[in-house]
Design a protein around this motif. Structure first.
Motif, short mmCIF file in Angstrom:
data_model
loop_
_atom_site.label_atom_id
_atom_site.label_comp_id
_atom_site.label_asym_id
_atom_site.label_seq_id
_atom_site.Cartn_x
_atom_site.Cartn_y
_atom_site.Cartn_z
N ALA A 171 1.40 -1.44 0.26
CA ALA A 171 0.15 0.03 0.08
C ALA A 171 0.98 0.91 -0.11
CB ALA A 171 -0.85 -0.39 1.16
N ALA A 172 1.85 1.32 0.79
CA ALA A 172 2.81 2.40 1.25
C ALA A 172 3.52 2.91 -0.85
CB ALA A 172 3.46 2.17 2.15
N LEU A 173 3.79 0.82 -1.09
CA LEU A 173 4.13 1.30 -2.44
C LEU A 173 3.59 2.01 -3.23
CD1 LEU A 173 6.63 -1.67 -2.04
CD2 LEU A 173 7.33 0.73 -1.82
N GLY A 174 2.46 1.58 -3.19
CA GLY A 174 1.37 1.86 -4.38
C GLY A 174 1.33 3.72 -4.51
N LEU A 175 0.95 3.63 -2.71
CA LEU A 175 0.53 5.66 -2.75
C LEU A 175 2.25 6.28 -3.24
CD1 LEU A 175 -0.84 7.61 -0.92
CD2 LEU A 175 0.56 6.90 0.93
N ALA A 176 3.24 5.92 -2.53
CA ALA A 176 4.27 6.22 -3.22
C ALA A 176 4.89 6.50 -5.14
CB ALA A 176 5.82 5.44 -2.53
N PHE A 177 4.42 5.40 -5.60
CA PHE A 177 3.57 5.22 -7.41
C PHE A 177 3.13 6.67 -7.51
CE2 PHE A 177 2.11 3.96 -11.00
CZ PHE A 177 2.51 3.41 -11.66
N MET A 178 2.42 6.58 -6.58
CA MET A 178 0.93 7.79 -7.23
C MET A 178 1.48 8.63 -6.90
SD MET A 178 -1.45 5.57 -8.31
CE MET A 178 -2.51 7.34 -8.88
N LEU A 179 2.58 9.28 -5.62
CA LEU A 179 2.60 10.69 -5.56
C LEU A 179 3.94 10.95 -5.96
CD1 LEU A 179 1.28 10.87 -1.52
CD2 LEU A 179 -0.51 11.43 -3.68
N LEU A 180 4.73 10.49 -5.81
CA LEU A 180 5.78 10.98 -6.30
C LEU A 180 6.35 11.22 -7.71
CD1 LEU A 180 9.05 10.13 -5.97
CD2 LEU A 180 9.37 8.75 -6.95
N PRO A 181 5.41 11.05 -9.30
CA PRO A 181 5.36 11.95 -10.09
C PRO A 181 4.66 13.10 -10.33
CG PRO A 181 4.26 9.72 -10.93
CD PRO A 181 4.76 9.94 -8.61
N LEU A 182 3.58 13.56 -8.93
CA LEU A 182 3.39 14.62 -9.02
C LEU A 182 3.66 15.81 -8.36
CD1 LEU A 182 -0.30 13.84 -7.69
CD2 LEU A 182 0.54 14.66 -10.13
N LEU A 183 4.22 15.13 -7.11
CA LEU A 183 5.97 15.72 -5.90
C LEU A 183 6.84 16.45 -6.89
CD1 LEU A 183 6.32 16.17 -3.02
CD2 LEU A 183 7.76 14.43 -3.33
N ALA A 184 7.14 15.74 -8.04
CA ALA A 184 8.01 15.98 -9.24
C ALA A 184 8.00 17.51 -9.64
CB ALA A 184 8.55 14.81 -10.03
N VAL A 185 6.75 17.14 -10.35
CA VAL A 185 6.55 18.05 -10.63
C VAL A 185 6.40 19.73 -9.76
CG1 VAL A 185 4.03 19.27 -12.06
CG2 VAL A 185 4.44 17.11 -12.38
N LEU A 186 5.69 19.24 -8.36
CA LEU A 186 6.16 20.52 -7.63
C LEU A 186 7.60 20.99 -7.32
CD1 LEU A 186 2.92 19.68 -4.98
CD2 LEU A 186 3.09 20.99 -6.83
N VAL A 187 8.67 20.10 -7.58
CA VAL A 187 9.56 20.16 -6.70
C VAL A 187 10.36 20.76 -8.14
CG1 VAL A 187 11.89 19.26 -6.59
CG2 VAL A 187 9.93 18.10 -5.17
N ARG A 188 10.40 20.28 -8.90
CA ARG A 188 11.13 20.97 -10.25
C ARG A 188 10.16 22.69 -11.24
NH1 ARG A 188 14.17 17.21 -12.94
NH2 ARG A 188 15.25 19.37 -14.73
#
Length: 270
Positions: A20-37
């Protein structure tokens, strides 16, 4: 404490928590990358560009127009699917829902074959009325309606099915016509679902890409909506592409926040 309460409480088992944690990370990481970059310092300059503002205006206008068309056509269609009883209604429902799973590019190709200059209907629209839909702003609205209207239909079909038929029958018993029952009883009952369906439809239309670029093309000021502008910017100005993506991401978050009471669990239930 009830059995259902105990079932919802407590920590998740490790065998479920880890994936579940891996799935959540998979879903959130691309969105977080947009915010970071994201180019936060130059965001105002990038979003104030005339071409960006034109794409944003066109996106808002076309998505709103597509939602209006979906309202006029989709709500009656949802009522038929929910209340009418005839042979083939199951097949009809499947056909209406098909754009939900159909690849958008295939949807755009289908629109070309139907409404293009040599299409099944398009040839007559061109010959009789001089009306050409592909590669026009009207074509953008048509493509967005094709992919977005099922969201409104499926929402409203469920609402019509769950509406209290007893109230409608009581109004009819008191002498109200079918139109009066629809206007004064049925529609007020399904208004929350209608608003939710309209927002979902509008958001889907705003983010449409595949069918639009296939059927309407990618012409600045005429058919280039925000998703198409992001696609163009990726090749020439990645920072601008990220800035435009932020706008669409903000819209998506706003839609989720607006629909939280309708679709997302709050406290003990939906």
């Amino acid at each position: 404490m009830t059995r259902s309460t105990r079932a919802r409480g407590g920590p998740a088992p490790v065998l479920l928590a880890v994936p579940a944690a891996l799935g959540l990370a998979f879903m959130l990481l691309p969105l977080l990358a947009v915010l970071v970059r994201a180019p936060w310092r130059g965001l105002g300059r990038l979003l104030s560009d005339s071409q960006v503002l034109t794409a944003l205006r066109l996106s808002l206008e076309c998505a709103t127009a597509a939602t209006a068309v979906s309202l006029l056509l989709g709500v009656p269609l949802a009522w038929v699917l929910a209340r009418a009883n005839f042979r083939g209604v199951t097949v009809l429902r499947a056909l209406v829902m098909l754009p939900l799973v159909l690849p958008p590019v295939v949807g755009g190709l289908a629109l070309l074959l139907a409404f293009g200059r040599n299409g099944i209907l398009g040839r007559y629209l061109d010959a009789w009325f001089g009306l050409t839909l592909p590669f026009t702003t009207a074509g953008v609205v048509l493509a967005e309606t094709f992919v977005a209207m099922p969201f409104l239909v499926i929402t409203m079909e469920g609402a019509f099915r769950s509406a209290d038929l007893g109230l409608e029958e009581a109004a009819a018993t008191l002498g109200a016509s079918r139109l009066a029952v629809l206007r004064t009883v049925t529609l007020p009952l399904v208004t929350p679902s209608l608003l939710a369906g309209l927002v979902l439809c509008w958001a889907r239309a705003l983010g449409e890409f595949g069918a639009t670029i296939t059927f309407a093309g990618n012409y600045p000021g005429t058919t280039q909506t925000m998703p198409l502008a992001v696609y163009n910017a990726l090749e020439t100005d990645p920072q601008a592409a990220i800035a435009l993506s932020l706008v669409l991401l903000a819209v998506a978050v706003a839609v989720l926040v607006g629909l939280r009471n309708r679709w997302l669990p709050t406290g003990g239930g939906l």
